[in-house]
Design a protein around this motif. Structure first.
Motif, PDB file in Angstrom:
ATOM      1  N   CYS A  66       0.827  -1.071  -0.141  1.00  0.00           N
ATOM      2  CA  CYS A  66       0.027   0.140  -0.004  1.00  0.00           C
ATOM      3  C   CYS A  66       0.762   1.214  -0.123  1.00  0.00           C
ATOM      4  O   CYS A  66       1.813   1.286   0.846  1.00  0.00           O
ATOM      5  N   GLN A 101     -12.131  -9.712  -9.838  1.00  0.00           N
ATOM      6  CA  GLN A 101     -11.379  -8.913 -10.548  1.00  0.00           C
ATOM      7  C   GLN A 101      -9.618  -9.327 -10.643  1.00  0.00           C
ATOM      8  O   GLN A 101      -9.379  -9.701  -9.646  1.00  0.00           O
ATOM      9  N   TRP A 128      -4.742  -6.641 -10.787  1.00  0.00           N
ATOM     10  CA  TRP A 128      -4.200  -4.910 -11.239  1.00  0.00           C
ATOM     11  C   TRP A 128      -5.604  -4.091 -11.470  1.00  0.00           C
ATOM     12  O   TRP A 128      -5.600  -2.888 -11.619  1.00  0.00           O
ATOM     13  N   SER A 129      -6.861  -4.731 -10.934  1.00  0.00           N
ATOM     14  CA  SER A 129      -8.247  -4.011 -11.221  1.00  0.00           C
ATOM     15  C   SER A 129      -8.928  -3.884  -9.878  1.00  0.00           C
ATOM     16  O   SER A 129      -9.583  -4.933  -9.524  1.00  0.00           O
ATOM     17  N   GLY A 130      -8.689  -2.726  -9.142  1.00  0.00           N
ATOM     18  CA  GLY A 130      -9.828  -2.390  -8.143  1.00  0.00           C
ATOM     19  C   GLY A 130      -9.405  -3.051  -6.877  1.00  0.00           C
ATOM     20  O   GLY A 130     -10.173  -3.090  -6.034  1.00  0.00           O
ATOM     21  N   LEU A 131      -8.012  -3.607  -6.622  1.00  0.00           N
ATOM     22  CA  LEU A 131      -7.890  -4.195  -5.400  1.00  0.00           C
ATOM     23  C   LEU A 131      -7.596  -2.980  -4.214  1.00  0.00           C
ATOM     24  O   LEU A 131      -7.092  -1.787  -4.605  1.00  0.00           O
ATOM     25  N   SER A 132      -7.996  -3.098  -2.986  1.00  0.00           N
ATOM     26  CA  SER A 132      -7.612  -2.101  -2.048  1.00  0.00           C
ATOM     27  C   SER A 132      -6.800  -2.718  -0.772  1.00  0.00           C
ATOM     28  O   SER A 132      -6.880  -3.920  -0.706  1.00  0.00           O
ATOM     29  N   TYR A 177      -6.727   2.650  -2.471  1.00  0.00           N
ATOM     30  CA  TYR A 177      -6.649   1.835  -3.796  1.00  0.00           C
ATOM     31  C   TYR A 177      -5.262   2.332  -4.308  1.00  0.00           C
ATOM     32  O   TYR A 177      -5.007   1.753  -5.381  1.00  0.00           O
ATOM     33  N   HIS A 178      -4.302   2.946  -3.745  1.00  0.00           N
ATOM     34  CA  HIS A 178      -3.071   3.291  -4.263  1.00  0.00           C
ATOM     35  C   HIS A 178      -2.261   2.104  -3.718  1.00  0.00           C
ATOM     36  O   HIS A 178      -1.463   2.193  -2.921  1.00  0.00           O
TER      37      HIS A 178
END
Length: 140
Positions: A15, A50, A53-57, A64-65
């Motif tokens: 993160c 997903q 690389w798409s929408g993981l937190s 989300y960064h």
């Protein structure tokens, strides 16, 4: 769809907000249809998800960064993954609204500042419009 094959992938993440490092395990189903079109279905714990690389937190702070590392990176650098698991977001204590300080009101921008910034912008836009319209007016 015809079943092709499955592969297992581990994706290490960090993160960029709280610097928490963790790893997610996936099963990837590679499928091909009757027309030769290929697709992938990503599964986490047997549930379609997903791609990583798409929408993981972040499980620690919810940001989300994120950044990911190459596969096997955490195995070669165990000091990065030494942090304990974070408290799940759902178990973060809730602060009653009465205990939260009211937001501090921002003072309004001074009118002189708005005029000092606004007048040059208006003059520039006006000049550009004049420069654009003047040749058109002379042609008629």
């Amino acid at each position: 769809m015809h079943d092709g094959f499955e592969s297992r992938e581990s994706w290490p993440f960090e993160c960029l907000r709280c610097l928490y490092v963790w790893e997610e395990d996936y099963v990837v189903r590679h499928l091909t249809d009757d027309h030769g079109n290929e697709t992938e279905i990503w599964l986490a714990s047997g549930v379609p998800v997903q791609p990583p690389w798409s929408g993981l937190s972040c499980p620690a702070c919810g940001a989300y960064h994120l950044t990911s590392f190459p596969a096997g990176y955490l195995a070669r650098h165990p000091e990065l993954a030494a942090a304990p698991d974070p408290v799940p977001l759902a178990k973060v204590p809730v602060i009653p609204i009465k205990d939260i300080a009211p937001p501090v009101a921002r003072p309004p921008l001074p009118r002189r500042l708005l005029i000092a910034v606004g007048l040059p912008v208006v003059a520039f836009v006006g000049y550009e419009l004049y420069a654009y319209m003047a040749p058109i007016a002379h042609h008629h």
